[in-house]
Design a protein around this motif. Structure first.
Motif, PDB file in Angstrom:
ATOM      1  N   THR A  42       5.200   5.095   2.143  1.00 45.18           N
ATOM      2  CA  THR A  42       5.645   6.367   2.752  1.00 45.18           C
ATOM      3  C   THR A  42       6.256   6.113   4.127  1.00 45.18           C
ATOM      4  OG1 THR A  42       3.440   6.837   3.669  1.00 45.18           O
ATOM      5  CG2 THR A  42       3.949   7.782   1.511  1.00 45.18           C
TER       6      THR A  42
ATOM      7  N   ASN B 230      -5.269  15.535  -2.501  1.00 48.51           N
ATOM      8  CA  ASN B 230      -6.019  15.086  -1.319  1.00 48.51           C
ATOM      9  C   ASN B 230      -6.671  16.217  -0.537  1.00 48.51           C
ATOM     10  OD1 ASN B 230      -5.845  12.054  -0.907  1.00 48.51           O
ATOM     11  ND2 ASN B 230      -3.753  12.548  -1.471  1.00 48.51           N
TER      12      ASN B 230
ATOM     13  N   ASP C 222       5.955  11.926  -2.889  1.00 49.79           N
ATOM     14  CA  ASP C 222       4.909  10.921  -2.751  1.00 49.79           C
ATOM     15  C   ASP C 222       4.096  10.950  -4.044  1.00 49.79           C
ATOM     16  OD1 ASP C 222       2.811   9.320  -2.240  1.00 49.79           O
ATOM     17  OD2 ASP C 222       2.200  10.279  -0.364  1.00 49.79           O
TER      18      ASP C 222
ATOM     19  N   TYR D 276      -1.818  14.229   1.979  1.00 49.06           N
ATOM     20  CA  TYR D 276      -2.126  12.944   2.618  1.00 49.06           C
ATOM     21  C   TYR D 276      -1.100  11.923   2.145  1.00 49.06           C
ATOM     22  CZ  TYR D 276      -4.610   8.677   3.929  1.00 49.06           C
ATOM     23  OH  TYR D 276      -4.948   7.462   4.487  1.00 49.06           O
ATOM     24  N   HIS D 277      -0.483  11.254   3.123  1.00 51.06           N
ATOM     25  CA  HIS D 277       0.539  10.270   2.762  1.00 51.06           C
ATOM     26  C   HIS D 277       0.234   8.898   3.345  1.00 51.06           C
ATOM     27  CE1 HIS D 277       2.864  13.593   1.174  1.00 51.06           C
ATOM     28  NE2 HIS D 277       2.812  14.208   2.333  1.00 51.06           N
ATOM     29  N   GLY D 278      -1.019   8.668   3.747  1.00 49.39           N
ATOM     30  CA  GLY D 278      -1.379   7.367   4.293  1.00 49.39           C
ATOM     31  C   GLY D 278      -1.811   7.495   5.739  1.00 49.39           C
TER      32      GLY D 278
ATOM     33  N   THR E 149       0.839  -1.201   0.000  1.00 42.11           N
ATOM     34  CA  THR E 149       0.000   0.000   0.000  1.00 42.11           C
ATOM     35  C   THR E 149       0.875   1.254   0.000  1.00 42.11           C
ATOM     36  OG1 THR E 149      -0.036   0.231   2.411  1.00 42.11           O
ATOM     37  CG2 THR E 149      -1.763  -1.150   1.426  1.00 42.11           C
ATOM     38  N   GLY E 150       0.238   2.354  -0.380  1.00 45.20           N
ATOM     39  CA  GLY E 150       0.930   3.640  -0.346  1.00 45.20           C
ATOM     40  C   GLY E 150       1.382   3.983   1.067  1.00 45.20           C
ATOM     41  N   SER E 151       0.576   3.634   2.048  1.00 47.75           N
ATOM     42  CA  SER E 151       0.939   3.941   3.446  1.00 47.75           C
ATOM     43  C   SER E 151       2.243   3.243   3.828  1.00 47.75           C
ATOM     44  CB  SER E 151      -0.166   3.479   4.408  1.00 47.75           C
ATOM     45  OG  SER E 151      -1.357   4.156   4.125  1.00 47.75           O
TER      46      SER E 151
ATOM     47  N   GLU F  93       3.364  15.807  -1.813  1.00 42.26           N
ATOM     48  CA  GLU F  93       2.646  15.375  -3.012  1.00 42.26           C
ATOM     49  C   GLU F  93       2.974  16.421  -4.068  1.00 42.26           C
ATOM     50  OE1 GLU F  93      -1.648  14.100  -2.964  1.00 42.26           O
ATOM     51  OE2 GLU F  93      -1.495  14.702  -0.885  1.00 42.26           O
TER      52      GLU F  93
ATOM     53  N   VAL G 110       2.148   8.491  -5.102  1.00 43.32           N
ATOM     54  CA  VAL G 110       1.138   7.428  -5.055  1.00 43.32           C
ATOM     55  C   VAL G 110      -0.021   7.763  -6.000  1.00 43.32           C
ATOM     56  CG1 VAL G 110      -0.599   6.369  -3.539  1.00 43.32           C
ATOM     57  CG2 VAL G 110       1.774   6.515  -2.792  1.00 43.32           C
ATOM     58  N   VAL G 111      -0.389   9.042  -6.096  1.00 46.57           N
ATOM     59  CA  VAL G 111      -1.433   9.442  -7.041  1.00 46.57           C
ATOM     60  C   VAL G 111      -0.840   9.793  -8.413  1.00 46.57           C
ATOM     61  CG1 VAL G 111      -3.093  11.279  -7.590  1.00 46.57           C
ATOM     62  CG2 VAL G 111      -3.099  10.253  -5.318  1.00 46.57           C
TER      63      VAL G 111
ATOM     64  N   LYS H 196      -1.328   2.998  -6.227  1.00 49.25           N
ATOM     65  CA  LYS H 196      -2.487   3.224  -7.104  1.00 49.25           C
ATOM     66  C   LYS H 196      -2.297   2.729  -8.551  1.00 49.25           C
ATOM     67  CE  LYS H 196      -4.345   6.527  -3.968  1.00 49.25           C
ATOM     68  NZ  LYS H 196      -5.639   6.910  -3.544  1.00 49.25           N
TER      69      LYS H 196
HETATM   70  C1  LIG Z   1      -0.602  10.771  -2.120  1.00 43.75           C
HETATM   71  C2  LIG Z   1      -0.964   9.540  -1.334  1.00 43.75           C
HETATM   72  N1  LIG Z   1      -0.015   8.917  -0.623  1.00 43.75           N
HETATM   73  C3  LIG Z   1      -0.261   7.809   0.086  1.00 43.75           C
HETATM   74  C4  LIG Z   1      -1.534   7.271   0.139  1.00 43.75           C
HETATM   75  C5  LIG Z   1      -1.801   6.043   0.927  1.00 43.75           C
HETATM   76  O1  LIG Z   1      -1.985   4.984   0.068  1.00 43.75           O
HETATM   77  P1  LIG Z   1      -2.818   3.682   0.558  1.00 43.75           P
HETATM   78  O2  LIG Z   1      -4.236   4.120   0.714  1.00 43.75           O
HETATM   79  O3  LIG Z   1      -2.601   2.702  -0.556  1.00 43.75           O
HETATM   80  O4  LIG Z   1      -2.201   3.250   1.845  1.00 43.75           O
HETATM   81  C6  LIG Z   1      -2.556   7.892  -0.595  1.00 43.75           C
HETATM   82  C7  LIG Z   1      -3.925   7.350  -0.558  1.00 43.75           C
HETATM   83  O5  LIG Z   1      -4.877   7.920  -0.992  1.00 43.75           O
HETATM   84  C8  LIG Z   1      -2.269   9.053  -1.340  1.00 43.75           C
HETATM   85  O6  LIG Z   1      -3.221   9.684  -2.030  1.00 43.75           O
END
Ligand SMILES: Cc1ncc(COP(=O)(O)O)c(C=O)c1O
Length: 425
Positions: free
Chosen positions: A116, A205, A233, A139-141, A111-113, A200, A235-236, A261
């Protein structure tokens, strides 16, 4: 089949708040999904929706993209989890690094969480420093290092720090306003125990907020001068903004990148990668610990490999189509809202946009919070009634997918027209 209302009543008895992630809830209850394909989702109540939530941006190629389903199905015949290395993990990491040259070495996570969390622990281990800086509304998780003044669901419910987080942890997460290089500069002059700045590169977010002209360059310069690890980050934005993410789009090289993602287009896979000297800190050779039973599992990895192959194969069509459709939607929605004299701002870039009902430009968390949330709620509800599903919060982004057709875009504009009339009332 049970309807959404009955399922939600059942869910509430066994699942806290009836949902497994906070942003999925909206009044009076969310629709329950029966199936999805391409750009469309069907609910158990007999409705269907053009999907612009797109699993919060994960489904760049749309639901059930045929190449990915075929490759995952093939892998399922060979096994689902080995917890021993596979060739496809190596191939996927090589492919990611091919697209993101700053990611010299990569660990695959779920996962993104997790990505990070690992990135920040690595930065601390590498620099031997303690504090990190994040930006308001990013938002980073959902882990303690970063759940401070966070965007997404936390912003939606107005939570600045989660109960249950240790003060000792959140005190080491310093927060600066997004797009405010001056504030960052002043903080860096006062603090000398900063391990990392995490950002980000495009903020998706708190609605969508774009980096101002020199913001990301300033971050790169300031962190490099002070030996601070710069974490993008993505993830998006990874794979969504370009085959090489936001760092390619803006030509800036971070020290560590996190992806998630779109990397898996609907399967749980994420990645953390960066400079070799930082990544080599990871155990067992290094002393920074990261581990997971499911990290690099063959199902997610086959989905990741298939996604990256497909996105790269389609890239000359994929990005122009997404950008064209997004620009078309944004300009139509802007014209409609202007004709109806609804004060609004629309922020957009590549295949993402969001409307804010406010006169003021939205450039950071405080300007985003000034937007009229009641109007946004009306917009969401009316869009849903008219067959368009966007994330149910002002602090999220509208995501397009490659699966949306020309007719879908026309239908979406009609739905926005009706929804804006409902906002106007
Ligand atoms: C920029 C960003 N980083 C990290 C995350 C966390 O990812 P995850 O929900 O897969 O843990 C998200 C989730 O929306 C995100 O938008």
């Amino acid at each position: 089949m049970a309807n959404s209302k009955d399922l939600f009543t059942r869910a509430k008895k066994i699942i806290p708040s009836g949902i497994n992630s906070p942003v999925r809830y909206y009044d009076p209850y969310p629709f329950f999904v029966k199936k999805a394909k391409g750009g469309t989702m069907w609910d158990v109540d007999g409705n269907h929706y053009l999907d612009y939530c797109n699993a919060y941006g994960a489904l760049l190629l749309g639901h059930r993209r045929k190449e990915i389903i075929a490759d995952v199905t093939k892998q399922m015949d060979k096994g689902t989890l080995y917890c021993a290395p596979t060739e496809i993990e190596v191939s996927l990491s090589e492919s990611i690094s091919g697209n993101f040259p700053s990611m010299k070495k990569i660990r695959l996570v779920n996962t993104g969480s997790e990505a990070t969390m690992t990135a920040i622990r690595l930065a601390r281990g590498f620099t031997k420093k303690k504090k990190i800086i994040k930006f308001e509304g990013c938002y980073h998780g959902a882990h303690d290092y970063v759940l401070v003044e966070a965007g997404s669901g936390a912003a939606h419910i107005g939570m600045s720090v989660s109960e249950g987080s240790l003060d000792e942890v959140s005190q080491n997460t310093l927060v600066v306003q997004y797009n405010n290089s001056q504030e960052l500069q002043s903080l860096l002059e006062k603090e000398n125990d900063i391990a990392a700045v995490i950002v980000e590169p495009v903020l998706a977010n708190m609605g969508l907020v774009l980096p101002e002209k020199n913001f990301l360059n300033d971050l790169r310069k300031m962190t490099a001068e002070k030996n601070i690890v710069l974490i993008f980050d993505e993830v998006v934005t990874g794979f969504r903004m370009s085959p090489g993410g936001a760092q390619k789009y803006f030509s800036i090289t971070p020290d560590i990148t996190t992806l998630g993602k779109a990397l898996g287009n609907g399967f749980p896979i994420a990645a953390v990668g960066g400079k070799s000297e930082i990544m080599d800190m990871l155990s067992p050779e290094g002393k920074v610990y990261q581990a997971s039973t499911y990290a690099g599992n063959p199902i997610s990895v086959s989905a990741g490999l298939s996604s990256v192959k497909t996105m790269n194969k389609l890239k000359t069509k994929l990005y122009p189509k997404l950008e064209k459709n997004c620009a078309k939607l944004v300009s139509a929605i802007h014209d409609l809202a202007s004709d109806m004299k609804i004060p609004h701002q629309i922020n957009s870039i590549s295949s993402m946009f969001q409307i804010f009902f406010t006169d003021e430009s939205v450039v950071n968390y405080s300007s985003a919070k000034k937007a009229d949330m009641i109007k946004f709620k009306k917009l969401f509800e009316a869009l849903l009634k008219n067959g368009v599903f966007i994330a149910p919060s002002q602090f999220e982004t509208v995501f397009l997918s490659y699966a949306h057709s020309k007719d879908d875009i026309t239908e979406t504009i009609t739905a926005y027209e009706k929804a804006l009339r409902a906002v106007k009332q």
